[in-house]
Design an enzyme around this catalytic site. Structure first.
Site, PDB file in Angstrom:
ATOM      1  N   LYS A 195       1.016  -1.362  -0.074  1.00 15.85           N
ATOM      2  CA  LYS A 195       0.149  -0.035  -0.049  1.00 15.85           C
ATOM      3  C   LYS A 195       1.027   1.143  -0.077  1.00 15.85           C
ATOM      4  CE  LYS A 195      -3.535   2.232   2.782  1.00 15.85           C
ATOM      5  NZ  LYS A 195      -4.468   2.183   3.923  1.00 15.85           N
ATOM      6  N   LYS A 248      -2.286  -1.536  -3.772  1.00 15.98           N
ATOM      7  CA  LYS A 248      -2.868  -0.234  -3.860  1.00 15.98           C
ATOM      8  C   LYS A 248      -2.279   0.939  -3.718  1.00 15.98           C
ATOM      9  CE  LYS A 248      -5.974   1.678  -0.406  1.00 15.98           C
ATOM     10  NZ  LYS A 248      -6.266   1.905   0.939  1.00 15.98           N
TER      11      LYS A 248
HETATM   12  C1  PBG Z   1      -7.543   3.059   5.769  1.00 17.11           C
HETATM   13  C2  PBG Z   1      -7.584   3.020   4.295  1.00 17.11           C
HETATM   14  C3  PBG Z   1      -7.333   4.001   3.231  1.00 17.11           C
HETATM   15  C4  PBG Z   1      -7.973   3.518   2.195  1.00 17.11           C
HETATM   16  C5  PBG Z   1      -8.471   1.971   2.439  1.00 17.11           C
HETATM   17  N1  PBG Z   1      -8.118   1.718   3.907  1.00 17.11           N
HETATM   18  C6  PBG Z   1      -7.125   5.409   3.568  1.00 17.11           C
HETATM   19  C7  PBG Z   1      -5.650   5.779   3.835  1.00 17.11           C
HETATM   20  O1  PBG Z   1      -4.878   5.058   3.835  1.00 17.11           O
HETATM   21  O2  PBG Z   1      -5.473   6.905   3.893  1.00 17.11           O
HETATM   22  C8  PBG Z   1      -7.917   4.374   0.623  1.00 17.11           C
HETATM   23  C9  PBG Z   1      -9.137   3.704  -0.178  1.00 17.11           C
HETATM   24  C10 PBG Z   1      -9.529   4.498  -1.197  1.00 17.11           C
HETATM   25  O3  PBG Z   1      -8.804   5.649  -1.596  1.00 17.11           O
HETATM   26  O4  PBG Z   1     -10.524   4.347  -1.866  1.00 17.11           O
HETATM   27  N2  PBG Z   1      -6.222   3.160   6.326  1.00 17.11           N
END
Ligand code: PBG
Length: 340
Positions: A195, A248
């Site tokens: 991520k 992601k």
């Molecule tokens: C929680 C999380 C996030 C997303 C998914 N789980 C936000 C972040 O990390 O700031 C983002 C998903 C999206 O942008 O659709 N940590």
């Protein structure tokens, strides 16, 4: 073989031939639909930056899940929007919170649906970071038991897949151990192993009110230039017991999806995140791109890059499109029997 014996256009001549030679297929089976669940009843709060999406109270989340299931979508991914937040994010393991409540109700209404629960503290902490703060940073090891506790709470409510998105080291092992201790050795862990600290999460943070109150997430989420590191993260999480690995965002990281796919043998999931969704909508609103085509093209691109599954805010529209019997209908105007 070369031209004129070879003619690439032969295999592109008609819709039927193109369908025959299609190398990458999309199916509603491969889609996971994210839903934002808030407290209350009969509540639908549209999310300005995410057209067609809203924060839904559990009863309306059930309606959405029923509609998705009717279209052939088999998974929903739940995010919680609690009414109150605190420094440790205790709402994340409240069994009466919006996510456990929605899990129980969706399970009752559509038992065949696989329910995924996102596990993170950022929606629940007053400071908006994904873990406990210590010396102005996020402390890794003291955050792990909290993530494990939230995971067990969701499993107790009936979640099939636990999806930690916090990016703390060692959380897959901590969650696996806690689930097993609580008798949930049958629940899947899909790790957001890869991520990135991305600009494309903006609309999600609007939706969840989870923008960090200070600083950013660069000390725990990955740095966009890195891909070898993605392999290390993925392998480490498989080693800790992850059943699936997520990459992601999606579209800006197709090479990462491919590389991870080539290094692990568990299912790989791509998340087409909020900013990717919203930018397609924004361009379409201006008439600059054709949204249904861009939706299909970007989704197929994620599959082609190596993703087995796709988490996408387009899940409902995609399933609708996939259910429509393409252009065959026009081509096959009914011929009266006897007139052949
Ligand atoms: C929680 C999380 C996030 C997303 C998914 N789980 C936000 C972040 O990390 O700031 C983002 C998903 C999206 O942008 O659709 N940590």
């Amino acid at each position: 073989m070369s031209f004129p014996t070879h003619r690439g256009r032969r295999l592109r001549r008609t819709p039927a031939i193109r369908a025959l030679v299609c190398e990458t297929r999309l199916s509603p089976d491969a889609l996971i639909a994210p839903l934002f669940v808030c407290e209350g009843h009969g509540r639908r709060e549209p999310i300005a930056s995410m057209p067609n999406h809203a924060r839904l109270s559990p009863d309306l989340a059930v309606e959405e899940a029923v509609a998705l299931a009717a279209l052939g979508v088999r998974s929903v991914l739940l995010f919680g929007i609690p009414a109150t937040k605190d420094a440790e994010g205790s709402g994340a393991w409240d069994p009466a919170g919006p996510v456990p409540t929605a899990i129980r109700r969706i399970k009752e209404a559509v038992p065949g649906l696989a329910i995924w629960a996102d596990v993170c503290l950022c929606e629940y902490t007053s400071h908006g970071h994904c873990g406990l703060l210590h010396d102005a940073g996020v402390d890794n090891d003291t955050t792990l038991p909290l993530l494990a506790r939230a995971s067990v709470t969701y499993a107790q409510a009936g979640a099939d897949v636990i999806a930690p998105s916090d990016m703390m080291d060692g959380r897959v092992a901590a969650i696996r151990a806690a689930l097993d201790d609580a008798g949930f050795e049958d629940r899947v862990i899909c790790s957001y192993a890869v991520k990135y600290a991305s600009a494309f999460y903006g609309p999600f943070r609007d939706a969840a009110g989870s923008t960090p109150q200070f600083g950013d997430r660069k000390a725990y989420q990955m740095d966009p230039p890195n891909v070898r590191e993605a392999v290390r993260e993925a392998l480490a999480d498989v080693d800790e017991g992850a059943d699936m690995i997520m990459v992601k965002p999606g579209l800006p990281y197709l090479d990462v999806i491919r590389t991870v796919r080539d290094h692990v043998d568990v299912p790989v999931v791509a998340y087409q995140v909020s900013g990717e969704y919203s930018m397609l909508h924004a361009a379409a609103e201006r008439g600059w791109i054709d949204l249904p085509r861009a939706m299909m093209e970007t989704s197929v691109a994620l599959r082609r890059a190596g993703a087995d599954l796709i988490i996408t805010y387009f899940a409902r529209e995609l399933a609708q499109t996939l259910a429509a019997p393409a252009q065959i209908a026009q081509a096959a105007a009914p011929v009266p029997v006897g007139a052949r």
